[in-house]
Design an enzyme around this catalytic site. Structure first.
Site, PDB file in Angstrom:
ATOM      1  N   GLU A 299      12.116  10.193 -39.395  1.00 35.74           N
ATOM      2  CA  GLU A 299      12.202   8.751 -39.193  1.00 35.74           C
ATOM      3  C   GLU A 299      11.042   8.093 -39.935  1.00 35.74           C
ATOM      4  O   GLU A 299      10.180   8.781 -40.477  1.00 35.74           O
ATOM      5  CB  GLU A 299      12.194   8.407 -37.696  1.00 35.74           C
ATOM      6  CG  GLU A 299      10.954   8.894 -36.969  1.00 35.74           C
ATOM      7  CD  GLU A 299      11.102   8.844 -35.445  1.00 35.74           C
ATOM      8  OE1 GLU A 299      12.214   8.956 -34.930  1.00 35.74           O
ATOM      9  OE2 GLU A 299      10.069   8.718 -34.779  1.00 35.74           O
TER      10      GLU A 299
ATOM     11  N   GLU B 139       5.508  12.046 -22.617  1.00 36.81           N
ATOM     12  CA  GLU B 139       5.433  10.899 -23.511  1.00 36.81           C
ATOM     13  C   GLU B 139       4.293   9.994 -23.073  1.00 36.81           C
ATOM     14  O   GLU B 139       4.060   9.835 -21.874  1.00 36.81           O
ATOM     15  CB  GLU B 139       6.757  10.113 -23.457  1.00 36.81           C
ATOM     16  CG  GLU B 139       6.732   8.855 -24.306  1.00 36.81           C
ATOM     17  CD  GLU B 139       8.057   8.103 -24.310  1.00 36.81           C
ATOM     18  OE1 GLU B 139       8.995   8.537 -23.631  1.00 36.81           O
ATOM     19  OE2 GLU B 139       8.127   7.077 -25.005  1.00 36.81           O
TER      20      GLU B 139
ATOM     21  N   TYR C 268      20.702  15.747 -30.652  1.00 45.14           N
ATOM     22  CA  TYR C 268      21.961  16.105 -29.976  1.00 45.14           C
ATOM     23  C   TYR C 268      23.133  15.685 -30.861  1.00 45.14           C
ATOM     24  O   TYR C 268      24.110  16.409 -31.013  1.00 45.14           O
ATOM     25  CB  TYR C 268      22.098  15.430 -28.607  1.00 45.14           C
ATOM     26  CG  TYR C 268      20.864  15.419 -27.739  1.00 45.14           C
ATOM     27  CD1 TYR C 268      19.813  16.320 -27.932  1.00 45.14           C
ATOM     28  CD2 TYR C 268      20.738  14.499 -26.683  1.00 45.14           C
ATOM     29  CE1 TYR C 268      18.682  16.287 -27.141  1.00 45.14           C
ATOM     30  CE2 TYR C 268      19.610  14.470 -25.880  1.00 45.14           C
ATOM     31  CZ  TYR C 268      18.578  15.346 -26.122  1.00 45.14           C
ATOM     32  OH  TYR C 268      17.457  15.303 -25.326  1.00 45.14           O
TER      33      TYR C 268
ATOM     34  N   LYS D 147      -1.438  24.190  -5.445  1.00 43.86           N
ATOM     35  CA  LYS D 147      -0.261  24.741  -4.771  1.00 43.86           C
ATOM     36  C   LYS D 147      -0.065  26.225  -5.067  1.00 43.86           C
ATOM     37  O   LYS D 147       1.010  26.791  -4.820  1.00 43.86           O
ATOM     38  CB  LYS D 147       0.986  23.958  -5.174  1.00 43.86           C
ATOM     39  CG  LYS D 147       0.959  22.514  -4.656  1.00 43.86           C
ATOM     40  CD  LYS D 147       2.325  21.874  -4.643  1.00 43.86           C
ATOM     41  CE  LYS D 147       2.232  20.492  -3.994  1.00 43.86           C
ATOM     42  NZ  LYS D 147       3.426  19.692  -4.193  1.00 43.86           N
TER      43      LYS D 147
ATOM     44  N   HIS E 112       9.297   5.180 -30.759  1.00 40.92           N
ATOM     45  CA  HIS E 112       8.296   6.239 -30.879  1.00 40.92           C
ATOM     46  C   HIS E 112       6.981   5.646 -31.399  1.00 40.92           C
ATOM     47  O   HIS E 112       6.991   4.856 -32.337  1.00 40.92           O
ATOM     48  CB  HIS E 112       8.765   7.321 -31.856  1.00 40.92           C
ATOM     49  CG  HIS E 112       9.918   8.122 -31.341  1.00 40.92           C
ATOM     50  ND1 HIS E 112      10.872   8.659 -32.167  1.00 40.92           N
ATOM     51  CD2 HIS E 112      10.280   8.463 -30.090  1.00 40.92           C
ATOM     52  CE1 HIS E 112      11.759   9.300 -31.442  1.00 40.92           C
ATOM     53  NE2 HIS E 112      11.423   9.195 -30.174  1.00 40.92           N
TER      54      HIS E 112
END
Lengths: 290, 396
Positions: A209, A98, A159, A43, A247
């Site tokens: 985490e 992802e 957030y 494009k 995740h």
């Protein structure tokens, strides 16, 4: 000075004309981010969102002097997109996509090892420097300008943390979502290093985490080299062993992967650890005022 | 995506990895037929009957037994098929055995002693490269070996530019103290194993034990194969290998609706957007004196319909005493989620458990108004701490 992105960043969107790319490019432009164009193979030469579309990243670098790229291409082609950006001389590459195969990311990591660029992500919300550049998919209004740096593996938890920081009367210098995949570009430690060296950042929030060693590596570095207060949180204290929690990288394989083990190392390294995710903002406020 | 032992072995064998041969069966009659066929093909007179479930430690739970006659194959298969096999890796209820693998006896006597090794292929997350992890201590729990005798575990990292090299294969065989024919067999075994891992885009291979037979052959006696779910678009033929009977039915159903759901044991259900915030919400439930009943990420495009489906799935668990909805709206608009909650209440009918809703971020004020005006018995809160306090309150 700021970290990774600012108002002068010349940002292109790879996967510019796709649904995701278009939606988020509009949001970023509305925020005031300096989006100078985009790339969609085939494009090139057309105009999208009042900005030029290029066939290749190289064309975008020579055409509009792009130095930063945000990637929205589908998982099957995302690794290739990262390598194209690196080869073209883009210095900050932020990959939102992802679901990229681990095998592809092993190749990407090797490919980038001798390139002069910084990869953030994949599988991340991106990077925001409030009032300058939103290079990601986060809700911009949550991130009020201030002097706290945030590094996090998670989107919505970032957030949440930013919201708490703002409600505590502080603000954000830059927030970096590093992503939750097993192989990522910028690590927790590298993000912390950026903030330690940033004159516009006075305190750091580090959100991790379960799974992997990134938080422990960062904590050990902070113990030796840290000059600013750090507040940390690890999500997944109640996660069962051997199950992937959303995740791809969030899985407890061995004893070092647990939230408990990571929090212990962080505390031993002088980081103020939030045991409840509701107290991140308050603890940062207390550290800044003690 | 996890495979059964028999599927993993077939996959390995297709790349030239020597395996303990076997035939899978779902009935005792098929098991006897499989044993006869195996006798014809391999000459084996003894058979190992192995329960096929997605969990390790099957031998400890009575899911792996030696049969010395066809009658024994029949009776052992009859015992194992349909049993709820409890192993150190399953829940207390165990897992239903739907299939057994009838395998040849490979521990036959011969010129040399048999010996067992451990070999796995996996990602080293610290270096971002694959590695082969191996040990002389085969047939044992490798975590225990790592704890007690870490010097008996070796690693070989693979350079992505060149792949596994011949000298690395030799090094592995030397470290496993092999010589002669067995040495050569091992180098070939390791090379084929890594090739299989690489070509199938796998996430984990664990072969425990790898056996050296009494005639110096090297073979995989067991296989744990985990494929990278993100790579399945390149391997459409692997999709049929998924056995949904091995998964929690609610999790399978949730997956069909695009919900990322993991069933847990607690009493407070939760619905969250984003994996990190979902884990943090589970943590806060625990701190408030409850236990999370699930992990549930409704994703970045949560709309009213998906929210309603999520409610239905959480409510299937009758241990759930309260539900906490925690949405931080970014791209997701809180008012749409709120509408989903109102719709769910109207469509599902009586929801008897207390519902605590925390909607923050984009259009949070509109969302709270929508909930407050709906007349539903919903505890609407703004801050995460308030949500925790409400959970504690409804549980007390």
């Amino acid at each position: 000075m700021s970290v990774l992105v600012n108002k002068d960043s010349k940002i292109i969107v790879q996967g510019f004309t796709g649904n995701e790319g278009t939606f988020h490019a509009e949001q970023m432009i509305a925020y005031g981010t300096n989006i100078v164009g985009g790339v969609t193979p085939g494009k090139g030469g057309s105009v999208h969102l009042d900005r030029p579309v290029f066939n290749t990243v190289s064309d975008a670098v020579s055409g509009v002097s792009a130095n930063t790229s945000i990637i929205f291409v589908p998982p099957a082609f995302a690794a290739d997109a990262i390598m194209e950006a690196a080869e073209a001389g883009i210095s900050i590459i932020i990959c939102i996509t992802e679901g990229i195969p681990t095998k592809d990311m092993i190749i990407v990591k090797e490919y980038l090892s001798d390139k002069q660029c910084t990869l953030v992500g994949p599988n991340c919300p991106g990077v925001i420097t409030p009032e300058e550049a939103k290079c990601g998919i986060m809700p911009g209004f949550v991130f009020k300008k201030g002097r706290i740096g945030v590094v996090s593996k998670s989107g919505t938890l970032t957030y949440e943390a930013a919201d708490q920081v703002v409600k505590a009367g502080l603000g954000i210098s830059t927030a970096i979502g590093i992503g939750g995949d097993p192989i990522i570009g910028t690590t927790t430690k590298e993000a912390v290093q950026l903030f330690m060296n940033d004159s516009e950042t006075d305190g750091i929030i580090m959100i991790g985490e379960i799974g992997g060693q990134l938080e422990a590596d960062a904590a050990k570095w902070i113990k030796e080299n840290g000059t600013k207060p750090v507040v940390g949180f690890i999500a997944g204290q109640t996660a069962p062993e051997g199950r992937t929690m959303g995740h791809a990288g969030a899985i407890v394989g061995g004893s070092e992967d647990t939230a408990e083990a990571k929090m212990k190392i962080m505390e031993e390294c002088g980081i103020t650890v939030a045991h409840s995710p509701a107290e991140i903002g308050k603890l940062m406020f207390d550290r800044m005022n003690s | 995506m996890n495979l059964h032992e028999y599927q993993g072995k077939e996959l390995l064998n297709s790349f030239g990895v020597r395996i303990q041969r076997g035939i899978v069966a779902s009935t005792k009659k098929d098991a006897v037929e499989a044993a006869k066929k195996l006798n014809n093909e391999t000459g084996t007179n003894w058979w190992v009957v192995k329960a096929q479930i997605h969990a390790g430690g099957r031998g400890k739970g009575g899911g792996v037994k030696l049969a010395k006659s066809l009658d024994e194959v029949e009776s052992i298969s009859n015992d194992i098929l349909g049993m709820n096999l409890v192993t150190p890796q399953t829940s207390a209820e165990g897992k239903l055995v739907n299939q057994v693998l009838i395998a040849e006896d490979v521990y036959y006597p011969g010129e040399s002693e048999t010996s067992e090794f451990y070999i796995s292929v996996l990602l080293n997350r610290s270096s971002g490269r694959n590695m082969i992890m191996y040990s002389t201590e085969g047939g044992m729990d490798i975590e225990a070996v790592a704890e007690e005798t870490p010097h008996l575990i070796f690693h070989e990292e693979i350079d992505p530019k060149v792949g596994l090299t011949a000298f690395q294969c030799r090094k592995i065989a030397f470290n496993l103290k092999l010589t002669g024919k067995a040495f050569k067999e091992m180098t070939k075994f390791v090379y084929s194993l890594y090739t299989a891992y690489d070509k199938t885009d796998s996430a984990l291979f664990e072969i425990n034990p790898v056996l050296k037979t009494s005639d110096d052959l090297i073979m995989a006696v067991d296989s744990k194969v985990t494929l990278d779910g993100n790579s399945l678009f390149r391997h459409k033929d692997f999709i049929s290998l998924r056995d949904t009977r091995e998964e929690d039915p609610t999790e399978v159903e949730a997956g069909e609706y695009g919900l990322n759901f993991v069933k847990l044991d607690g009493n407070v259900g939760c619905m969250v957007n984003g994996a990190g915030l979902a884990m943090a919400t589970m943590d806060i439930i625990k701190m408030a004196g409850g236990n999370p009943a699930n992990f549930l990420d409704v994703g970045g495009t949560a709309d009213a319909k998906r929210v309603e489906q999520a409610f239905r799935i959480i409510l299937k668990d009758n241990k759930v005493k309260a539900i906490l909805v925690n949405i931080f709206g970014g791209i997701v608009r809180c008012d749409r989620v709120a509408q989903g909650i109102v719709d769910a209440y109207n469509n599902i009918g009586e929801i008897s458990v207390p519902l605590i809703v925390r909607l923050q971020g984009t259009n949070a004020i509109e969302a709270k108004k929508l909930i407050d005006e709906s007349g539903l018995k919903v505890e609407s809160v703004i801050l995460l701490q308030e949500a925790a306090d409400k959970v504690a309150e409804v549980l007390s």
